[in-house]
Design an enzyme around this catalytic site. Structure first.
Site: not given
Ligand code: PMT
Length: 399
Positions: A210, A279, A289, A337, A341
């Protein structure tokens, strides 16, 4: 932290003694009061006159010269200072300190001084790795003396290796943090900070990742260390310098980040989870590869563990701060959240807004709490956001 502090700098006869001139200059610029003691060997490398001019005070080199600043100089200097720093510290002074030898002004002052001490070993790599030196360093560490690790790189003897005196700015930071550890407003707090993005291997050359640069988490870790906290930074791969005086645990995958977090979790007071965690991961990471033979490629992804959720489930005494990177419904998603959490606070950022989120030096955040209250500090640098979060952590532990 350095303003008004009284610091005795001991300079021994290592080639790097010239760098100590810059260190003294930096400390004086930070408004510390500095007195310099030089060994005879050090005076062969750098003129005491230079240290006198830079420190703005007399330089003590000799026990017997009779024109000293104080009566019984070695006792008085040790009593005067808040801290003694030996930079560079040669194998010789390390050996003397570890074995109780006091045969010149510096070694005698070190022995007479009951204030904290930092040494910065600097020498040839083989000397540093010599069993006698290692034994002596271990003894000094057990005696409560702080040993700043030497740097690696080009040494005066022509080889590359460990044993370099760290740069003056880094030694100054180390001294600053040393005082922060004792006097900072977060002194005594142990923090776990996570930063950067995790990567999940597709094959040996590709990964799912990311856009996290690590700037947000690194800013928090730096702020916390400057304020005296004991900081462990679990970091995904980033292109940032590790913040000084922070223990960095580098990781790559979500599983590695989970393992690193769980290992330190029982011992920390608070967790600030700024990392952007993958995630999902490929069900199978190819050993070789993957060749581009087909028109399309389908990857099956498995759900990764939710690290923060697991920490929330195992919470005993820790203050848990999560982050929420959202592109829509910022408050609703972030509030969900907090509940899911078991968090004490979440820092919500809409990563589509200019000046917020990934890679920027600024962020625009909302702080959400379990009681439904929200604080919106507006556009701030990531350092400022970090300090606000830390203020809230501090308030919690002050109650
Ligand atoms: O690194 P920068 O370039 O400076 O960018 C900063 C940032 C945008 C990455 C940062 O401000 C931020 O928002 N970090 C959280 C990113 C994220 O993963 O958000 P999330 O909403 O997907 O996750 C919520 C929380 O759960 C986060 O604290 C995350 O660390 C944690 N999480 C998420 C998934 C997972 N499997 N395990 C987790 O622990």
């Amino acid at each position: 932290m350095l303003e008004g502090k009284k610091i005795v700098i001991g300079v021994t006869g290592g080639i790097a003694a010239y760098k100590t001139v810059t260190l003294v200059s930096r400390l004086v610029q930070a408004k510390a009061q500095v007195r310099v003691i030089m060994t005879e060997a050090a005076t062969k490398l750098v003129s005491p006159l230079l240290f006198k001019e830079i420190s703005g005070g007399p330089v003590a080199c000799d026990m017997w010269c009779g024109n000293q600043e104080f009566n019984v100089e070695h006792v008085a200097l040790g009593r005067w200072c808040d801290l003694m720093v030996v930079a560079p510290a040669t194998a010789n002074i390390i050996g003397k300190m570890a074995n109780g030898i006091a045969d010149d002004l510096l070694s005698t002052t070190l022995m007479a001084c009951d204030k904290p001490k930092i040494i910065c070993p600097a020498m040839n790599t083989n000397m540093l790795n010599n069993p006698a030196v290692m034994r002596n360093l271990e003894t000094l560490s057990q005696d409560g003396i702080s040993i700043m690790p030497s740097a690696a790189g080009h040494l005066a003897c022509g080889v590359n290796g460990s044993g370099r005196l760290p740069e003056p700015e880094d030694i100054k930071e180390y001294i600053d943090h040393f005082f922060a550890r004792h006097e900072g407003d977060l002194a005594g707090l142990k923090l776990l900070v996570t930063a950067g993005g995790t990567r999940e291997a597709i094959d040996p050359v590709r990964f799912i990742g990311n856009r996290s640069s690590g700037k947000m988490g690194y800013a928090i870790a730096r702020d916390a260390a400057c304020r005296g906290a004991d900081v462990v930074l679990v970091s995904g791969p980033v292109a940032l310098e590790p913040p000084p005086c922070v223990r960095v645990i580098p990781v790559e995958s979500t599983q590695e980040m989970l393992d690193a977090c769980l290992a330190v979790y029982p011992d920390v007071d608070a967790v600030i989870k700024a990392a952007a965690v993958a995630d999902y991961k490929p069900h199978h990471a190819a050993e070789q590869k993957i060749k581009k033979n087909e028109e399309s490629l389908t990857l099956t992804l498995d759900k990764n563990p939710d690290i923060l959720k697991l920490l929330g489930e195992r919470k005993t005494h820790q203050f848990l701060v999560g982050f929420a990177a959202e592109t829509q419904h910022l408050v609703e998603n972030a509030a969900a959240k907090v509940r899911k959490k078991n968090l004490d606070m979440i820092v919500a950022n809409d990563v589509t807004v200019k000046g917020a989120g990934f890679s920027t030096d600024t962020n625009i955040v909302k702080f959400l709490f379990p009681d439904g209250s929200i604080r919106e500090p507006g556009l701030l640098t990531k350092e400022e956001v970090g300090n606000l979060i830390l203020d809230i952590v501090k308030e919690h532990f002050r109650k």
